[in-house]
Design an enzyme around this catalytic site. Structure first.
Site, short mmCIF file in Angstrom:
data_model
loop_
_atom_site.label_atom_id
_atom_site.label_comp_id
_atom_site.label_asym_id
_atom_site.label_seq_id
_atom_site.Cartn_x
_atom_site.Cartn_y
_atom_site.Cartn_z
N ALA A 210 0.79 -1.24 0.00
CA ALA A 210 0.00 0.00 0.00
C ALA A 210 0.82 1.28 0.00
CB ALA A 210 -0.91 0.00 1.22
N ASP B 92 4.73 2.58 -5.21
CA ASP B 92 4.48 3.46 -6.35
C ASP B 92 3.08 3.30 -6.95
OD1 ASP B 92 6.82 4.90 -6.88
OD2 ASP B 92 6.61 4.37 -9.01
N ARG C 289 4.77 -2.92 4.70
CA ARG C 289 5.76 -3.12 5.77
C ARG C 289 6.15 -1.84 6.49
NH1 ARG C 289 9.46 -6.85 2.19
NH2 ARG C 289 8.86 -5.13 0.86
N LYS D 170 -7.01 1.17 -21.63
CA LYS D 170 -6.94 2.53 -22.17
C LYS D 170 -8.01 2.69 -23.24
CE LYS D 170 -2.23 3.62 -21.08
NZ LYS D 170 -1.94 4.88 -20.44
N HIS E 217 2.35 -4.57 -22.35
CA HIS E 217 1.65 -3.49 -23.05
C HIS E 217 1.83 -3.59 -24.57
CE1 HIS E 217 1.44 -2.25 -19.02
NE2 HIS E 217 2.45 -1.41 -18.98
C1 BG6 Z 1 4.14 0.50 -16.49
C2 BG6 Z 1 5.64 0.35 -16.53
O1 BG6 Z 1 3.52 -0.75 -16.58
O2 BG6 Z 1 3.72 1.30 -17.59
C3 BG6 Z 1 6.30 1.70 -16.49
O3 BG6 Z 1 6.06 -0.41 -15.40
C4 BG6 Z 1 5.76 2.60 -17.59
O4 BG6 Z 1 7.71 1.60 -16.63
C5 BG6 Z 1 4.23 2.61 -17.55
O5 BG6 Z 1 6.24 3.90 -17.34
C6 BG6 Z 1 3.64 3.34 -18.72
O6 BG6 Z 1 2.26 3.49 -18.52
P1 BG6 Z 1 1.49 4.80 -18.95
O7 BG6 Z 1 0.06 4.51 -18.72
O8 BG6 Z 1 2.03 5.89 -18.11
O9 BG6 Z 1 1.83 4.98 -20.40
#
Ligand code: BG6
Length: 486
Positions: A17, A20, A50, A186, A244
């Site tokens: 929690a 990042d 933690r 998205k 992605h």
């Molecule tokens: C995350 C990666 O999954 O996607 C990051 O761990 C990257 O390194 C991010 O910056 C990009 O996502 P977005 O939505 O900001 O384009």
């Protein structure tokens, strides 16, 4: 799909929690849904981490971002449990909180268990979730109300991804497992299905007879920042390539699904990923490029001799009837000149048949799907410039979401959360998609390992704010093509 829990209480447990993801994506998305009135009156979010911190401090740690307005009300739903993921005691404490809430609501509330920790913690967390009997607290009839959400990286290669899958499916049924890839959620990625299949004009030309090649650029202006601990050893291919970018390729290359049903669409996504022509370990120098930005080795929590790539370019093929022989050039990197995720379909140039003597533009029709920023679509066409002489030039036909629909696109994490609440798995990875993408990526990783160990290979470096090492330009230019300027 309707959010069927919008009036029904729920519990979300966020493991990790203070990390990042929780800080920058999950809590902001939950808060935003709350402000839009999309959360029920009764819900609790239990942050489990933690770091030594009181509940008050946890709530306060976000307030600086959001100010007081609505935050006090929202944060009264936010709890903090400090604990060690590997110690079962804390899971008993967690159960006490969850049972207490069930008593208050007088029902077995749906429970969403969000694994937002580094993957090293997954095993401990899953072991203890199982040992504490958390998933079966509500009896067989309530089992499906418990859902587990797993963030990428889903393993670090084919083997570890398979191990994680086994672990998950031992505890949960498929309908309870939500494997997140936020790119699937998205708006612009979702729109690709509509754009391609609702408009009759694209389908006839969306194939190897008309398309020369496809380019995908996934660039980010920022470096790894404070994420050295996570990123080093993982690298850009695992970070965004295995997930992605695979989904972007699937959206471009998939065939028309039989229906708009979840499994029909997932079937088509899977078929594309499964049809990627393997890049064998011995072929990595021909089809892949790695790069590292200058200064990476001085970033916090990075090994001084690290061979982790912050950039990669790939040339790959989707061996389906539709796309056989059409190269896909893909590049992804940190510390690039801009933050841009664009897909360009470059059509076969036909201008020279009639207009060669008038000077055809180097590239003809290009359809660019802008995933972000400037979300929208543009089409480059060749036109006659006004005047007595025949001279040709490129013009762009554009559509942007903002101009057309006048509203901000929903953040992908808000969509992910709503789908978890309602149990809709369409925009989540199915296990076979993951298996195929890891199969493809693991061969490249293996090839890189051999390449690095050979002693003859040196990681190409690139200056920050540039489009990666020279080798990336060679990859495409050796084929007589060019990266597009964005
Ligand atoms: C995350 C990666 O999954 O996607 C990051 O761990 C990257 O390194 C991010 O910056 C990009 O996502 P977005 O939505 O900001 O384009």
């Amino acid at each position: 799909m309707e959010n069927k829990y919008s009036n029904k209480p729920f519990v979300m447990v966020i493991f990790g929690a203070t990390g990042d993801l929780a800080h920058h994506k999950l809590i902001p998305a939950l808060f935003s849904l709350f402000k839009q009135g999309k959360l029920p009156k009764k819900f609790i979010i239990v942050g489990f981490a933690r770091r030594e911190m009181s509940q008050f401090e946890y709530r306060e740690s976000f307030e600086q971002f959001y100010g007081k307005e609505h935050w006090d009300e929202f944060s009264s739903h936010l709890y903090y449990l400090r604990g060690d993921f590997s110690n079962i005691e804390y899971y008993h404490e967690l159960l006490d909180i969850l049972n207490g809430f069930d008593k208050e609501t007088k029902i077995f509330t749906p429970k969403f268990l969000y694994l937002a920790t580094p993957p090293q913690n997954y095993n401990d967390i899953l072991d203890n979730i199982e040992k504490s009997n958390l998933p079966i607290q509500g009896g067989e009839e309530n089992k499906k109300k418990v859902r587990v959400v797993v963030e990428k990286p889903f393993g670090k290669d084919l083997k570890t991804a398979g191990d994680l899958e086994k672990r998950l499916s031992h505890i949960f049924e498929e309908e309870q497992i939500f494997r997140v890839d936020h790119y699937l959620a998205k708006e612009t990625v979702q729109n690709m299905i509509t754009f391609r299949f609702a408009n009759g004009i694209f389908e006839p030309v969306w194939n190897k007879n008309y398309i020369d090649h496809v380019q995908i650029t996934f660039s980010e202006k920022q470096g790894i920042g404070t994420r050295g601990k996570f990123f080093d050893g993982v690298g850009i291919l695992r970070d965004v390539g295995q997930n992605h970018i695979m989904q972007l390729i699937a959206a471009v290359a998939m065939d028309q699904p039989k229906s708009f049903e979840k499994e029909a669409i997932r079937d088509e996504r899977f078929k594309v990923i499964d049809s990627l022509r393997p890049i064998k370990p011995a072929e990595v120098s021909k089809f892949t490029v790695r790069g590292q930005y200058e200064g990476y080795l001085n970033e916090a929590d990075v090994d001084k001799k690290s061979n982790t790539g912050t950039f990669n370019a790939l040339k790959l093929f989707v061996d389906t009837d539709r796309f056989k022989g059409v190269p896909f050039y893909v590049r992804a990197g940190k510390h690039m000149p801009s933050s841009t995720v664009y897909i360009s379909i470059v059509f076969i140039q036909t201008c020279h048949i009639l207009f060669k003597e008038f000077g055809c533009p180097e590239i003809g029709n290009v359809l660019t799907i802008k995933i972000q920023p400037d979300e929208g679509i543009s089409m480059r066409v060749i036109a006659k410039k006004p005047g007595d002489k025949v001279t040709l030039g490129n013009v762009n036909m554009k559509f942007t979401y903002e101009e057309e629909f006048g509203e901000k696109l929903r953040n992908a994490y808000e969509k992910i959360l709503l789908d978890i609440f309602s149990g809709d798995q369409l925009l989540f990875n199915r296990t076979d998609e993951l298996h195929s993408s890891w199969e493809f990526i693991t061969k490249i990783l293996k090839g890189w390992e051999i390449q690095s160990a050979s002693g003859k290979w040196k990681m190409p470096k690139y200056k920050k704010e540039t489009w990666g090492p020279k080798e990336s330009f060679d990859l495409i230019e050796n084929d007589g093509r060019k990266w597009l300027d964005y």
